[in-house]
Design a protein around this motif. Structure first.
Motif: not given
Length: 91
Positions: A1-20
């Motif tokens: 089962m592939a784990i997918e994020l909706d657009r808002a979740q993906r954007d928030q995760a990318i922001q968190s990764l770049t900040r980290y």
């Protein structure tokens, strides 16, 4: 089962990764690279976490199902006992 994020979740995760990466590793990570890294994490590591969560839920549900008989048990043939207890209280 592939784990997918909706657009808002993906954007928030990318922001968190770049900040980290910027704050903890003192490196710059662009949105494209962060998105690729997030995709890797979701494909490679997220299933491990997902499977552990499913196993934990299964264990918890098994425990709850094992306790159902205790939680919903009703003693049989209680009519006369209850009636006698009520009558004994009226004397």
């Amino acid at each position: 089962m592939a784990i997918e994020l909706d657009r808002a979740q993906r954007d928030q995760a990318i922001q968190s990764l770049t900040r980290y990466v910027e704050q903890e590793l003192d490196q710059r990570l662009g949105n494209i690279a962060a998105g690729a890294l997030l995709g890797f994490f979701l494909e490679e590591i997220a299933p491990l976490v997902y499977n552990q969560a499913v196993a934990a839920v299964q264990e918890r549900l098994s425990q709850r199902v094992a306790e159902v008989d205790v939680e919903v048990h009703e003693d049989e043939f209680q009519y006369w006992r209850r009636r006698e207890a009520k009558a004994g209280g009226r004397r």
